[in-house]
Design a protein around this motif. Sequence first.
Motif, PDB file in Angstrom:
ATOM      1  N   ASP A 225      72.207  30.510  48.117  1.00  0.00           N
ATOM      2  CA  ASP A 225      71.248  29.550  48.680  1.00  0.00           C
ATOM      3  C   ASP A 225      70.921  28.414  47.731  1.00  0.00           C
ATOM      4  O   ASP A 225      70.174  27.492  48.100  1.00  0.00           O
ATOM      5  N   GLY A 226      71.428  28.468  46.497  1.00  0.00           N
ATOM      6  CA  GLY A 226      71.203  27.382  45.555  1.00  0.00           C
ATOM      7  C   GLY A 226      69.918  27.491  44.750  1.00  0.00           C
ATOM      8  O   GLY A 226      69.552  26.557  44.026  1.00  0.00           O
ATOM      9  N   LEU A 227      69.202  28.623  44.850  1.00  0.00           N
ATOM     10  CA  LEU A 227      67.965  28.804  44.081  1.00  0.00           C
ATOM     11  C   LEU A 227      68.280  29.183  42.631  1.00  0.00           C
ATOM     12  O   LEU A 227      67.500  28.916  41.729  1.00  0.00           O
ATOM     13  N   ILE A 228      69.417  29.835  42.435  1.00  0.00           N
ATOM     14  CA  ILE A 228      69.887  30.181  41.094  1.00  0.00           C
ATOM     15  C   ILE A 228      71.271  29.556  40.911  1.00  0.00           C
ATOM     16  O   ILE A 228      72.097  29.593  41.825  1.00  0.00           O
ATOM     17  N   MET A 229      71.491  29.015  39.725  1.00  0.00           N
ATOM     18  CA  MET A 229      72.790  28.375  39.462  1.00  0.00           C
ATOM     19  C   MET A 229      73.482  29.075  38.290  1.00  0.00           C
ATOM     20  O   MET A 229      72.848  29.396  37.284  1.00  0.00           O
ATOM     21  N   ILE A 230      74.772  29.322  38.447  1.00  0.00           N
ATOM     22  CA  ILE A 230      75.578  29.844  37.339  1.00  0.00           C
ATOM     23  C   ILE A 230      76.012  28.654  36.496  1.00  0.00           C
ATOM     24  O   ILE A 230      76.747  27.788  36.959  1.00  0.00           O
ATOM     25  N   VAL A 245      72.860  32.112  33.604  1.00  0.00           N
ATOM     26  CA  VAL A 245      72.281  31.677  34.886  1.00  0.00           C
ATOM     27  C   VAL A 245      70.955  30.959  34.666  1.00  0.00           C
ATOM     28  O   VAL A 245      70.260  31.177  33.673  1.00  0.00           O
ATOM     29  N   GLU A 246      70.612  30.104  35.618  1.00  0.00           N
ATOM     30  CA  GLU A 246      69.371  29.332  35.537  1.00  0.00           C
ATOM     31  C   GLU A 246      68.727  29.292  36.913  1.00  0.00           C
ATOM     32  O   GLU A 246      69.416  29.155  37.930  1.00  0.00           O
ATOM     33  N   SER A 247      67.400  29.399  36.946  1.00  0.00           N
ATOM     34  CA  SER A 247      66.676  29.397  38.218  1.00  0.00           C
ATOM     35  C   SER A 247      66.009  28.046  38.439  1.00  0.00           C
ATOM     36  O   SER A 247      65.468  27.440  37.499  1.00  0.00           O
ATOM     37  N   TYR A 248      66.049  27.581  39.691  1.00  0.00           N
ATOM     38  CA  TYR A 248      65.354  26.339  40.047  1.00  0.00           C
ATOM     39  C   TYR A 248      63.972  26.624  40.619  1.00  0.00           C
ATOM     40  O   TYR A 248      63.267  25.719  41.038  1.00  0.00           O
ATOM     41  N   ASP A 249      63.613  27.890  40.669  1.00  0.00           N
ATOM     42  CA  ASP A 249      62.305  28.312  41.177  1.00  0.00           C
ATOM     43  C   ASP A 249      61.660  29.188  40.107  1.00  0.00           C
ATOM     44  O   ASP A 249      62.187  30.254  39.763  1.00  0.00           O
ATOM     45  N   ASP A 250      60.534  28.729  39.571  1.00  0.00           N
ATOM     46  CA  ASP A 250      59.867  29.457  38.485  1.00  0.00           C
ATOM     47  C   ASP A 250      59.462  30.870  38.881  1.00  0.00           C
ATOM     48  O   ASP A 250      59.255  31.730  38.025  1.00  0.00           O
ATOM     49  N   ARG A 251      59.346  31.119  40.160  1.00  0.00           N
ATOM     50  CA  ARG A 251      58.920  32.449  40.624  1.00  0.00           C
ATOM     51  C   ARG A 251      60.075  33.451  40.615  1.00  0.00           C
ATOM     52  O   ARG A 251      59.859  34.645  40.771  1.00  0.00           O
TER      53      ARG A 251
END
Length: 418
Positions: A225-230, A245-251
């Motif tokens: 869904d694009g909330l986490i990016m490799i 990995v990096e998250s675009y949502d702090d939650r």
Amino acid sequence: MAKKEEAISMVDTFSEFKELKNIDRTTMISVLEESFRNVLSKMFGTDENFDVIVNPDKGDFEIWRNREVVADGEVTDPNLQISLSEAKKIDEDYEIGEEVTDEVFFEKFGRRAILNLRQTLASKILELQKDSIYNKYKDRIGQIVSAEVYQIWKKEMLLLDDEGNELLLPKTEQIPTDFYRKGETVRAVVARVDNKNNNPKIIISRTSPVFLQRLFELEVPEIHDGLIMIRKIARIPGERAKVAVESYDDRIDPVGACVGVKGSRIHGIVRELRNENIDVINYTGNIQLFIQRALSPAKISSIRLNEEERKAEVFLKPEEVSLAIGKGGLNIKLACMLTEYTIDVYRDIDEAEEEDIYLDEFKDEIDTWVIEALKAIGCATAKSVLATPREVLIEKADLEENTVDEVINILKAEFEEE
């Protein structure tokens, strides 16, 4: 009429072939018409005065010829002209100068023409099939495909997809512990598509980092869904991999989401990759912190960076060195691949050990390659070498017993002299 039935059944045959090989209806009709026109052109010198109608719904075709009515005895080209008396046999109302359209039956072409048409069609359809396969897989590069093992050779495997298209899985693109039998299903990613001399060759891979990325996308909805990016992948196929990995949502905790409850999400990926160990870490733009995370589970004391040469000197407690290097040097190798930095590991020397001497000071007595081998396992000083068990030095530094003994004697002698 028997020959016409033969011709119609031929169209049926190629219609079935079209369905099997995924050639679209419009293209197939165009190929059929072009093939008929080639035969007409060879027989009559031109096909411009013919209308070819292909009916895919009924599976048949019609050929109509247009000719000009001329006076009896003035016919110079029977393909383009028809005498008035012959025209009146078709319809009494025809006059000189008018155009007559009559159907030409395929049986008049003869057996040789029919065979020629079959060969032309088969050749054109084969070309279309190859183009279709190439275009289909060219757009699927980087995607996962499933195929059945059809034949196993020494250097590669031949697989068939669900449409019967041939895929190649070279030995170099297989995980070392992969083992398949004929009839088994294989999952892999489309690595490249070659098309030399209009002969498409589809190469698939199970060792590509892209394959690991696609597996994560399938197993982790947040990545899909694009909330986490490799952000980065480093992989030694079948052995170990590190994924940043990096998250675009702090939650959302990106590492926790990728691993899943009790490892539920990552277990499926590990099984697919023949029990390849996968470390998932948080990505960061801070290179020092990223190197520190990349070397986990080892805990780092300090890092000295050379950004121009992309080198990092990492200092650790003696008990952490083996963790940083990892079994067979895999951990540090993957960390270098992931961070794109050359990482050198050193034992952290306490203040009480300031009288220690770096191995580089012994270059006159110890060969440089031996020193480098010892430094590679975290033994950068004389005391660190002496503190490491002899068996460990032999095994991890991959040195001969007599070489290790000679080094130990030289270093011991140095401190005895002091």
